[in-house]
Write an enzyme that holds these catalytic residues in place. Sequence first.
Site, PDB file in Angstrom:
ATOM      1  N   ALA A 277       0.849  -1.197   0.000  1.00 55.05           N
ATOM      2  CA  ALA A 277       0.000   0.000   0.000  1.00 55.05           C
ATOM      3  C   ALA A 277       0.883   1.245   0.000  1.00 55.05           C
ATOM      4  CB  ALA A 277      -0.950   0.015   1.187  1.00 55.05           C
ATOM      5  N   PHE A 278       0.300   2.382  -0.358  1.00 53.88           N
ATOM      6  CA  PHE A 278       1.119   3.575  -0.583  1.00 53.88           C
ATOM      7  C   PHE A 278       1.816   4.055   0.677  1.00 53.88           C
ATOM      8  CE2 PHE A 278      -0.251   7.745   0.951  1.00 53.88           C
ATOM      9  CZ  PHE A 278      -1.435   7.432   1.586  1.00 53.88           C
ATOM     10  N   LYS A 279       1.348   3.626   1.844  1.00 59.05           N
ATOM     11  CA  LYS A 279       1.982   4.090   3.087  1.00 59.05           C
ATOM     12  C   LYS A 279       3.438   3.656   3.186  1.00 59.05           C
ATOM     13  CE  LYS A 279      -2.355   4.662   5.475  1.00 59.05           C
ATOM     14  NZ  LYS A 279      -3.259   4.226   4.372  1.00 59.05           N
ATOM     15  N   ASP A 280       3.803   2.580   2.492  1.00 59.37           N
ATOM     16  CA  ASP A 280       5.209   2.151   2.494  1.00 59.37           C
ATOM     17  C   ASP A 280       6.136   3.236   1.946  1.00 59.37           C
ATOM     18  OD1 ASP A 280       4.789  -0.470   3.488  1.00 59.37           O
ATOM     19  OD2 ASP A 280       4.366  -1.238   1.472  1.00 59.37           O
TER      20      ASP A 280
ATOM     21  N   LEU B 290       6.619   5.458   4.936  1.00 58.33           N
ATOM     22  CA  LEU B 290       7.055   4.843   6.192  1.00 58.33           C
ATOM     23  C   LEU B 290       8.393   4.135   6.089  1.00 58.33           C
ATOM     24  CD1 LEU B 290       3.647   3.722   7.695  1.00 58.33           C
ATOM     25  CD2 LEU B 290       5.263   5.377   8.652  1.00 58.33           C
TER      26      LEU B 290
END
Length: 485
Positions: free
Chosen positions: A125-128, A131
């Site tokens: 997911a784009f949060k990687d 993060l």
Amino acid sequence: MRYVSTRGAAPVLGFSDVLLAGLADDGGLYLPERWPELPPLEELRGLSYPEVAARVMWPFVDGDDAPGALDRDSFERLVHEAYATFDTPDVCPVVPLGSAGGPGGVEGDGPELHLLELFRGPTLAFKDVALQLVGRLFDHVLSARGDRVCVLGATSGDTGSAAMHACADRACVDIVILFPDGRTSDVQRRQMTTLDAANAHAVAVPGTFDDCQDLVKAAFADVAFRDEVRLSAVNSINWARVMAQVVYYLTSSLSVAPDGGPVSFVVPTGNFGNILAGWVAKQMGLPVDRLVVASNRNDILTRFFSTGTMAITEVVPTTSPSMDIQVSSNLERLLFEVLGCDGAALADLMAAFRADGTVSVPVEVLQQLQAEFDCGRLDDESAAAVIRTVQQHTGLLVDPHTAVGIGVAEALADGGPLSDPSVPVVCLATAHPAKFPDAVEAAVGVRPALPAHLGDLFERPERVEHCDADLDAVESLVRRALPTY
Ligand SMILES: *Cc1c(COP(=O)(O)O)cnc(C)c1O
């Protein structure tokens, strides 16, 4: 670079302090006190994603005199390490979707649509994208300061797994993530429980996501405990996450408009964190035409951008659960800017919102917002129809969050603000379809396969701790999880 709080009453800090603080002391969010200019686009052409990323982000990090401040070489090294965890050297590749406006939506004479794949990192997911970098920055600054923290969070699925993978095996960070037992998808749970890192703990709690969230809030409110274990968070209001997301607006523009012409972006959003980064890229000089907020049925943002009134309503579950939220915390940063960087005015506005669950901005402010942002919403049935038409016309499978964005793009390209055929439209793909296999299978009858690097996810051993939904139990679990020195 110095950072100020949106509420105007917290100390002005440099990057490393803002990184570790997350929320400002006055309850506000940190913003840089000015927008640095992007390097000339022709200088960036031909550079790799991490090279562009380091150049674009460095002005936000530079000029920090706090202990443990990052030097440029260390910063570049951490950026390269973060993006080496992605499964393609392009990191966030762009793929063509065809043009808008035709039968089935993707073969007409409207603008070219493109998909920006933000899901090629470890947890799909784009949060990687943010993060993986933020975990490394945290660790570097903490280690330089001889400090150590315990990140505690609650997750309904996506954020927790991205945070655990970002903090896994970092020397100065432990991470404990509470999730509602039996209420995440199997993929989401396994991404947390199969992580083989001694400092990362996935904890199943009987109850709902809200129960987990309440336990985390209660632990942070227990000041003695918070100080004892040095509790910390890496949530979506952390400035460094927004900073890291600015980069892909730029790299995708370079790819779809090589002549440097304007590009529009459609962003499936909940917390406003992702699209805010697009707005920042524009302030830094990127030629951006329209920024489009795409909501599912939880449309507080779409209602706000169309009427100027933000009003909380009940959250309804949808097939795009990462956008099922009530309050969009990052919107505060944009409001601060359009209110002329008046922290006191913003603090009043937020207090009214907290007290009444609703607040309106003056009509001139609404006009200013509408000059840059458009919005649209899509229900689950229409999102499923988008998944089908995209598959029929391109062979690609898209996840339900991404489908919300594509559906809104199609609607606004039909005589609306995205109808100029000379302005390409980038639709942000925020999750891999295999992260939400049930919704994709329900739409097209095909179960999306996990990418190769996760092919054995269902064979890996799971390691999960169980904990009662009770503050004492959570606190003793955290104490047990921490290494003894
Ligand atoms: C978190 C998330 C979003 C929403 O992002 P915001 O920054 O909160 O707007 C959208 N799609 C997916 C798949 C997500 O995980």
